[in-house]
Design an enzyme around this catalytic site. Structure first.
Site, PDB file in Angstrom:
ATOM      1  N   ASP A  87    -127.045-122.408 -53.924  1.00 16.27           N
ATOM      2  CA  ASP A  87    -128.450-122.716 -54.195  1.00 16.27           C
ATOM      3  C   ASP A  87    -129.045-123.151 -52.855  1.00 16.27           C
ATOM      4  O   ASP A  87    -128.685-124.208 -52.327  1.00 16.27           O
ATOM      5  CB  ASP A  87    -128.545-123.843 -55.239  1.00 16.27           C
ATOM      6  CG  ASP A  87    -129.989-124.196 -55.574  1.00 16.27           C
ATOM      7  OD1 ASP A  87    -130.889-123.893 -54.754  1.00 16.27           O
ATOM      8  OD2 ASP A  87    -130.217-124.785 -56.637  1.00 16.27           O
ATOM      9  N   ASN A  93    -132.422-113.934 -47.889  1.00 15.43           N
ATOM     10  CA  ASN A  93    -133.305-113.157 -48.757  1.00 15.43           C
ATOM     11  C   ASN A  93    -133.880-113.970 -49.914  1.00 15.43           C
ATOM     12  O   ASN A  93    -135.000-113.707 -50.351  1.00 15.43           O
ATOM     13  CB  ASN A  93    -132.507-111.954 -49.309  1.00 15.43           C
ATOM     14  CG  ASN A  93    -133.162-111.343 -50.519  1.00 15.43           C
ATOM     15  OD1 ASN A  93    -134.165-110.635 -50.409  1.00 15.43           O
ATOM     16  ND2 ASN A  93    -132.612-111.606 -51.706  1.00 15.43           N
ATOM     17  N   TYR A 120    -147.339-119.662 -51.416  1.00 14.22           N
ATOM     18  CA  TYR A 120    -146.336-118.648 -51.051  1.00 14.22           C
ATOM     19  C   TYR A 120    -146.644-118.122 -49.645  1.00 14.22           C
ATOM     20  O   TYR A 120    -145.747-118.006 -48.807  1.00 14.22           O
ATOM     21  CB  TYR A 120    -146.378-117.508 -52.085  1.00 14.22           C
ATOM     22  CG  TYR A 120    -145.443-116.360 -51.777  1.00 14.22           C
ATOM     23  CD1 TYR A 120    -144.076-116.450 -52.046  1.00 14.22           C
ATOM     24  CD2 TYR A 120    -145.921-115.164 -51.239  1.00 14.22           C
ATOM     25  CE1 TYR A 120    -143.217-115.388 -51.778  1.00 14.22           C
ATOM     26  CE2 TYR A 120    -145.070-114.099 -50.965  1.00 14.22           C
ATOM     27  CZ  TYR A 120    -143.729-114.218 -51.240  1.00 14.22           C
ATOM     28  OH  TYR A 120    -142.870-113.161 -50.964  1.00 14.22           O
ATOM     29  N   LYS A 150    -144.252-118.263 -46.136  1.00  5.14           N
ATOM     30  CA  LYS A 150    -143.807-117.115 -45.346  1.00  5.14           C
ATOM     31  C   LYS A 150    -144.335-117.207 -43.909  1.00  5.14           C
ATOM     32  O   LYS A 150    -143.647-116.804 -42.967  1.00  5.14           O
ATOM     33  CB  LYS A 150    -144.222-115.798 -46.019  1.00  5.14           C
ATOM     34  CG  LYS A 150    -143.515-115.560 -47.363  1.00  5.14           C
ATOM     35  CD  LYS A 150    -141.982-115.498 -47.243  1.00  5.14           C
ATOM     36  CE  LYS A 150    -141.303-115.125 -48.556  1.00  5.14           C
ATOM     37  NZ  LYS A 150    -139.842-115.061 -48.461  1.00  5.14           N
TER      38      LYS A 150
HETATM   39  N1  NAP Z   1    -140.592-107.891 -54.282  1.00  7.12           N
HETATM   40  C1  NAP Z   1    -141.571-107.844 -53.429  1.00  7.12           C
HETATM   41  O1  NAP Z   1    -142.548-107.097 -53.627  1.00  7.12           O
HETATM   42  C2  NAP Z   1    -141.516-108.670 -52.176  1.00  7.12           C
HETATM   43  C3  NAP Z   1    -142.510-108.482 -51.214  1.00  7.12           C
HETATM   44  C4  NAP Z   1    -142.448-109.241 -50.050  1.00  7.12           C
HETATM   45  C5  NAP Z   1    -141.411-110.149 -49.858  1.00  7.12           C
HETATM   46  N2  NAP Z   1    -140.460-110.314 -50.825  1.00  7.12           N
HETATM   47  C6  NAP Z   1    -139.367-111.281 -50.568  1.00  7.12           C
HETATM   48  O2  NAP Z   1    -138.132-110.681 -50.916  1.00  7.12           O
HETATM   49  C7  NAP Z   1    -137.179-111.714 -51.193  1.00  7.12           C
HETATM   50  C8  NAP Z   1    -136.406-111.370 -52.448  1.00  7.12           C
HETATM   51  O3  NAP Z   1    -137.257-111.475 -53.561  1.00  7.12           O
HETATM   52  P1  NAP Z   1    -137.303-110.366 -54.724  1.00  7.12           P
HETATM   53  O4  NAP Z   1    -138.616-109.707 -54.650  1.00  7.12           O
HETATM   54  O5  NAP Z   1    -136.090-109.561 -54.708  1.00  7.12           O
HETATM   55  O6  NAP Z   1    -137.360-111.350 -56.002  1.00  7.12           O
HETATM   56  P2  NAP Z   1    -136.292-111.632 -57.161  1.00  7.12           P
HETATM   57  O7  NAP Z   1    -135.950-110.382 -57.891  1.00  7.12           O
HETATM   58  O8  NAP Z   1    -136.889-112.746 -57.945  1.00  7.12           O
HETATM   59  O9  NAP Z   1    -135.010-112.124 -56.366  1.00  7.12           O
HETATM   60  C9  NAP Z   1    -134.985-113.370 -55.743  1.00  7.12           C
HETATM   61  C10 NAP Z   1    -133.560-113.830 -55.629  1.00  7.12           C
HETATM   62  O10 NAP Z   1    -133.541-115.113 -54.992  1.00  7.12           O
HETATM   63  C11 NAP Z   1    -132.755-115.972 -55.814  1.00  7.12           C
HETATM   64  N3  NAP Z   1    -133.140-117.368 -55.630  1.00  7.12           N
HETATM   65  C12 NAP Z   1    -134.309-117.974 -55.917  1.00  7.12           C
HETATM   66  N4  NAP Z   1    -134.240-119.285 -55.613  1.00  7.12           N
HETATM   67  C13 NAP Z   1    -133.003-119.504 -55.133  1.00  7.12           C
HETATM   68  C14 NAP Z   1    -132.313-120.634 -54.661  1.00  7.12           C
HETATM   69  N5  NAP Z   1    -132.891-121.858 -54.639  1.00  7.12           N
HETATM   70  N6  NAP Z   1    -131.046-120.497 -54.203  1.00  7.12           N
HETATM   71  C15 NAP Z   1    -130.449-119.279 -54.235  1.00  7.12           C
HETATM   72  N7  NAP Z   1    -131.025-118.185 -54.705  1.00  7.12           N
HETATM   73  C16 NAP Z   1    -132.287-118.288 -55.142  1.00  7.12           C
HETATM   74  C17 NAP Z   1    -132.975-115.491 -57.234  1.00  7.12           C
HETATM   75  O11 NAP Z   1    -131.973-116.006 -58.095  1.00  7.12           O
HETATM   76  P3  NAP Z   1    -132.171-116.030 -59.694  1.00  7.12           P
HETATM   77  O12 NAP Z   1    -131.980-114.613 -60.150  1.00  7.12           O
HETATM   78  O13 NAP Z   1    -131.111-116.962 -60.148  1.00  7.12           O
HETATM   79  O14 NAP Z   1    -133.560-116.524 -59.944  1.00  7.12           O
HETATM   80  C18 NAP Z   1    -132.871-113.996 -56.997  1.00  7.12           C
HETATM   81  O15 NAP Z   1    -131.534-113.608 -56.875  1.00  7.12           O
HETATM   82  C19 NAP Z   1    -137.975-113.018 -51.298  1.00  7.12           C
HETATM   83  O16 NAP Z   1    -137.791-113.771 -50.109  1.00  7.12           O
HETATM   84  C20 NAP Z   1    -139.412-112.536 -51.419  1.00  7.12           C
HETATM   85  O17 NAP Z   1    -140.333-113.478 -50.937  1.00  7.12           O
HETATM   86  C21 NAP Z   1    -140.479-109.587 -51.976  1.00  7.12           C
END
Ligand code: NAP
Length: 258
Positions: free
Chosen positions: A69, A96, A173, A177
């Protein structure tokens, strides 16, 4: 463990960008071992089993699971100890894990802490905890640190009145970032002399749980792309193909202004 393996740790590897990146990397080559660092062990195990058993993208590399975590310092310290015991070093750290705002538009102390703990303090503390293991990297091109950021953290974009997200309610958010980007640049400056290659990386708008778990939210109301694309972008960086852009805020096809 085969000593020639490139050891990659991905935080938040059970979902979205982290899951897709894990799958892209292990299906690319047997030279990779990916440590899937997940806060929820059963979700992590389910993701690991799925990736291992995939017939469409067979896993050539190996995988292991680590409870982590990133908002909990003790969990970070325990994870670093575990990687030290199991592998003795680390070659690639992909910070990530990330979350959206607690309440859109809310800037209460509680709401700011919630999102800064995971999106900013987490990656900073992860680098501190894993720096000595990364220093022992045996990867000829590494070590690499990738900070998964977002174009929403760019000051240039945020101040562009014509940008479609100019008046978004994701203020906290965006703040996380932008702060992560500065932390990335500082890490690059401090660690470059030790041979570290540090990047900020924007995955673009892709399908994930970041915006919520309904189908509309996951698909970004139909606008989000395949998270394997940023997975490929991350693989491209750790393969050494974008080393000319080290210390920058990169996306799949180019570079963002900070
Ligand atoms: N998707 C997009 O369009 C997008 C665009 C720009 C940037 N991003 C960035 O991409 C990254 C990944 O996000 P995603 O889009 O793939 O979202 P996601 O599907 O919600 O995945 C996020 C991951 O981070 C984990 N997480 C959250 N809080 C945590 C903590 N305190 N300790 C450890 N793990 C934790 C979540 O675990 P749980 O499953 O247990 O919640 C999940 O595995 C993020 O940094 C996000 O800001 C995403």
């Amino acid at each position: 463990m085969d000593a020639s393996k490139i050891i990659v740790l991905i935080t938040g590897a059970n979902s979205g960008v982290g899951y897709a990146t894990t799958q892209v990397i292990v299906s690319n080559s047997s030279k990779y071992h990916v440590i899937m660092a997940c806060r929820n062990v059963s979700a992590g195990q389910e993701a690991l089993d799925e990736i291992k058993g995939s017939s469409s993208m067979p896993a050539k590399g190996s995988l292991s699971l680590l409870q982590l975590d990133v908002s909990d310092e003790a969990s970070i310290a325990a994870a670093a100890k575990s990687v030290e015991n199991d592998f003795g070093h680390l070659d690639v750290l992909i910070n990530n894990a990330g979350i959206g705002s607690l309440v859109p538009g809310a800037h209460s102390k509680e709401s700011l802490h919630y999102v800064f703990d995971t999106n900013v303090f987490g990656p900073i503390l992860m680098i501190q905890a894993f720096e000595s293991l990364l220093e022992k990297s045996t990867y000829s091109k590494g070590p690499y640190i990738l900070q998964v950021s977002s174009g929403l953290g760019s000051f240039s974009m945020a101040s562009d009145t014509k940008d479609p997200f100019y008046k978004t309610t994701f203020g906290s958010y965006r703040m996380t970032k932008a702060t992560l980007n500065m932390a990335t640049l500082q890490s690059h400056i401090q660690l470059a002399d030790k041979g570290f290659k540090v990047f900020a990386f924007c995955p673009g708008l892709v399908v994930s749980n970041l915006r919520g778990k309904t189908e509309e939210a996951r698909s970004g109301w139909g606008m989000a792309g395949d998270p394997k694309l940023p997975g490929q972008g991350i693989l491209n960086i750790i393969e050494g193909n974008r080393d000319d852009l080290v210390g920058k805020f990169v996306h799949k096809d180019g570079v963002y202004d900070w």
